[in-house]
Design an enzyme around this catalytic site. Structure first.
Site, PDB file in Angstrom:
ATOM      1  N   HIS A 161       0.854  -1.189   0.000  1.00 23.13           N
ATOM      2  CA  HIS A 161       0.000   0.000   0.000  1.00 23.13           C
ATOM      3  C   HIS A 161       0.892   1.242   0.000  1.00 23.13           C
ATOM      4  CE1 HIS A 161       0.842  -0.661   4.286  1.00 23.13           C
ATOM      5  NE2 HIS A 161       0.614   0.627   4.475  1.00 23.13           N
ATOM      6  N   HIS A 233      -7.488  -0.948   5.269  1.00 23.93           N
ATOM      7  CA  HIS A 233      -6.460  -0.228   6.019  1.00 23.93           C
ATOM      8  C   HIS A 233      -6.887   1.235   6.009  1.00 23.93           C
ATOM      9  CE1 HIS A 233      -2.705   0.590   7.871  1.00 23.93           C
ATOM     10  NE2 HIS A 233      -2.063   1.034   6.798  1.00 23.93           N
ATOM     11  N   ASP A 255      -0.124  -4.134   6.068  1.00 24.34           N
ATOM     12  CA  ASP A 255      -0.886  -3.518   7.162  1.00 24.34           C
ATOM     13  C   ASP A 255      -2.374  -3.761   6.903  1.00 24.34           C
ATOM     14  OD1 ASP A 255       1.474  -2.611   8.144  1.00 24.34           O
ATOM     15  OD2 ASP A 255       1.158  -0.503   7.645  1.00 24.34           O
ATOM     16  N   ASP A 287       0.734  -8.442  10.315  1.00 24.50           N
ATOM     17  CA  ASP A 287       0.892  -7.130  10.947  1.00 24.50           C
ATOM     18  C   ASP A 287       0.671  -7.204  12.461  1.00 24.50           C
ATOM     19  OD1 ASP A 287       0.821  -4.418  11.597  1.00 24.50           O
ATOM     20  OD2 ASP A 287      -1.154  -4.085  10.714  1.00 24.50           O
ATOM     21  N   HIS A 460      -4.868  -0.300  11.915  1.00 24.29           N
ATOM     22  CA  HIS A 460      -4.322  -1.637  12.155  1.00 24.29           C
ATOM     23  C   HIS A 460      -5.269  -2.460  13.024  1.00 24.29           C
ATOM     24  CE1 HIS A 460      -0.318  -0.397  10.626  1.00 24.29           C
ATOM     25  NE2 HIS A 460      -0.665   0.767  11.139  1.00 24.29           N
TER      26      HIS A 460
END
Length: 647
Positions: A161, A233, A255, A287, A460
């Site tokens: 990302h 995310h 993430d 993550d 997260h």
């Protein structure tokens, strides 16, 4: 010659089992003749029963013989006894090596290498921002030494990302690897990464970009197959990546959070994760950022509701600081501003860049006429104005910091302003953030931040979301990533709660070489790793000595001692003259400075002629004498710079 079934074990077996099932064979293998006989003797059963059981044992032994026989061709089947079996060694398992160079035992500069034979693919190329121990440093990137020594093997860069800790290092990486190495990622991530190459210091070069979407599959090199899987995310186009090689199959989540009501996008591709879990995943990298937080992370939509309430309460201008790359947050701010008929001005280089890129790509939907310039926003009535800016982390030069200190060219805080800080301080930035808040409050602004309003949620996943990911994928082995050490350990415990054995969980560090096969995953040595400091155009040219000098300058200042000597005789003609910066204010310390001059002059005049002519000796004597004197006087150790002039 007649042969009864009892004399021909093969026929007897076939009469009972046309095709033995795997489970039956496993049951047979667990018992042997000796154990059965011993058990029979203990039970003291009769001879008839014993004879029958012994015959059953013969049958089961025969099944084992059938399993061990050679390949059957046409014609009668032939049994090969155990002593005739060719015991060839098992084929050596293929190995995939997973090598994290950043993102472990730290926050930021995420980068992981996947190496199979003579090919490498890289996932992410991030940066970290410097702390107080790195004065003057702009950004920190991983040590690329291992990549440089294997650059011919690098076949692709995969981007999960578009956040800085995942794409910020791309220009520096491409200085190390072949420019023809393609970059794969979502449309927004690639556009943001591409903008990194527009700086003059990187020239006109731009890497080849290959756009990915959810479930996009790519064949890379001879051995790698990769698949992008949609996750949620705090930025659009976030993906996990499944990497397949002959040695095994790995998923890297990037993430993620499990947002069941996302503002936009495809959401988490639960079915694809589950299907890959059914196929079998040899290693999951997941993550760990929020691994210490119980429950679920709230949906991004909840922030939109809180922002709406603040807009409704505000009577004056609204000034909002947010992460520039938090596209969904920016969209919700735009929506609320439009709903209450306010105009928006954007301030901050990164914010302006993201607005430009995201709106052109369609990720930010801007109603016509809503955007105005900073000069125009100042002319609007307060109840019609919104300023969207950078500076959530208290960065000294960011827009919000300059506004808080009344140093901004256009925006001055006045009574009635509502300032919303839509972020939470990154560990280490708390003091700078709270200094900004205090300065804003001193100027009569109404300040809204996370601790007193729900205007920020994390991007997260918390513990329950991490457990859900583990249960979807059901990996053979698990490796927590993206977090400091206590986060990795907390994620390990979460993994154990979902049923993963402790010995199947790997806690690695940057530079660890993790060996993955279809049977196991384990730590198998280390490669060169560390940090590279970027200062302006200099990459890696700032070392420990320079940092130490900068810290010393910050703590104790500098003392410059100027000496003038006779070129022929080495006699001291003038000086020493002493100038200080950041050490002591000379007018307040004239007595001490004059005393230092006398002591240094005495040391120099006592030198032999040949030593006095030697600049190196002269400088060392001056430096050592001054250091000792100042430390004895005021317990400080400034940097001493002797300057010798000859006449």
């Amino acid at each position: 010659m007649n042969t009864s079934l009892s004399d021909n074990p093969v026929k007897r077996v076939k009469s009972f089992f046309k095709r033995p099932k795997k489970t039956d064979l496993e049951t047979v293998e667990k018992s042997d003749q000796l154990k059965r006989l011993e058990r029979l003797e203990k039970l003291e059963i009769g001879e008839v029963k014993k004879d029958k059981v012994e015959k059953d044992v013969v049958v089961k032994d025969s099944i084992n013989d059938i399993k061990n026989r050679k390949k059957v061709h046409k014609g009668p089947k032939k049994i090969v006894t155990n002593d005739q079996v060719d015991h060839k060694p098992k084929k050596k398992e293929e190995k995939l090596f997973v090598i994290p160079l950043g993102g472990l035992d730290e926050i930021g500069k995420n980068m992981t290498l996947f190496q199979y034979r003579d090919e490498i693919v890289i996932v992410d190329a991030g940066i970290a921002f410097p702390d107080e121990a790195l004065p003057g440093i702009d950004v920190v990137i991983p040590d690329y030494s291992y990549i440089a020594s294997n650059k011919d093997k690098v076949k692709a860069l995969l981007i999960t990302h578009g956040h800085e800790d995942h794409i910020g290092g791309t220009p520096y990486l491409y200085r190390t690897i072949d420019h023809n190495v393609p970059m794969y990622g979502g449309k927004l991530a690639l556009a943001l990464a591409e903008s990194k190459f527009e700086k003059s210091s990187f020239g006109k070069f731009k890497p080849k970009m290959k756009e990915a979407r959810g479930r996009s599959k790519f064949k890379i090199g001879k051995y790698f197959e990769v698949e992008f899987i949609s996750v949620t995310h705090s930025i659009a186009d976030a993906y996990a990546i499944c990497i397949k090689t002959p040695a095994g199959k790995v998923i890297h989540t990037g993430d993620f959070k499990i947002d069941l009501t996302p503002v936009d996008g495809d959401g988490v591709d639960f079915s694809r994760f589950a299907r890959l879990g059914d196929e079998g995943i040899d290693l999951l990298l997941s993550d760990s950022t929020n691994s210490e937080l119980e429950g679920y992370t709230p949906s991004e939509r909840s922030v939109g509701e809180s922002i709406r309430k603040e807009f409704e309460k505000a009577n004056g201008r609204v000034i909002i600081a947010s992460f520039a790359s938090h596209i969904y947050r920016l969209q919700q701010i735009v929506n609320e501003a439009h709903r209450v008929n306010r105009k928006i001005a954007v301030e901050g280089r990164s914010m302006v860049k993201v607005f430009d890129i995201a709106s052109k790509l369609g990720y930010l939907k801007l109603p016509e006429g809503i955007m105005v310039s900073l000069k125009q926003i100042e002319k609007l009535p307060d109840e019609k104005a919104v300023l969207l800016c950078t500076g959530t982390q208290g960065e000294p030069l960011a827009a919000l910091s300059r506004i808080a200190k009344n140093m901004h060219k256009h925006i001055k805080i006045r009574k009635g302003d509502t300032v919303i800080i839509s972020a939470t301080p990154i560990p280490g930035n708390e003091r700078a953030v709270y200094n900004n808040i205090n300065n804003l409050l001193k100027n009569d602004a109404d300040v809204v931040f996370k601790k007193i309003a729900g205007i920020h949620v994390s991007g997260h996943g918390s513990q329950d979301e991490q457990k859900l990911m583990l249960n979807l994928v059901r990996p053979k082995n698990f490796m927590p990533v993206h977090g400091d050490y206590k986060m990795l350990i907390a994620h390990k415990k979460t993994g154990m709660e979902t049923g993963i054995p402790e010995e199947r969980i790997i806690i690695a560090t940057n530079g660890s070489r993790v060996e993955v096969t279809k049977s196991y995953a384990k730590l198998a040595g280390k490669v060169t790793s560390g940090i590279t400091l970027v200062d302006g155009l200099g990459v890696g040219d700032i070392g420990k000595i320079v940092l130490r000098d900068r810290q010393q300058l910050a703590e104790d200042g500098v003392v410059i001692i100027v000496l003038t000597i006779d070129k022929t005789t080495g006699k001291l003609l003038a000086g020493p003259d002493i100038v200080t910066r950041g050490f002591v204010y000379s007018k307040d310390a004239d007595i001490m400075i004059n005393e230092a001059k006398i002591i240094i002059r005495g040391k120099i005049e006592a030198l032999k002629e040949e030593d006095a002519k030697n600049w190196s000796t002269l400088k060392n004597i001056t430096k050592d004498t001054a250091n000792k004197f100042f430390y004895e006087k005021i317990k400080r150790s400034p940097i001493i710079l002797p300057i010798v002039m000859e006449v």
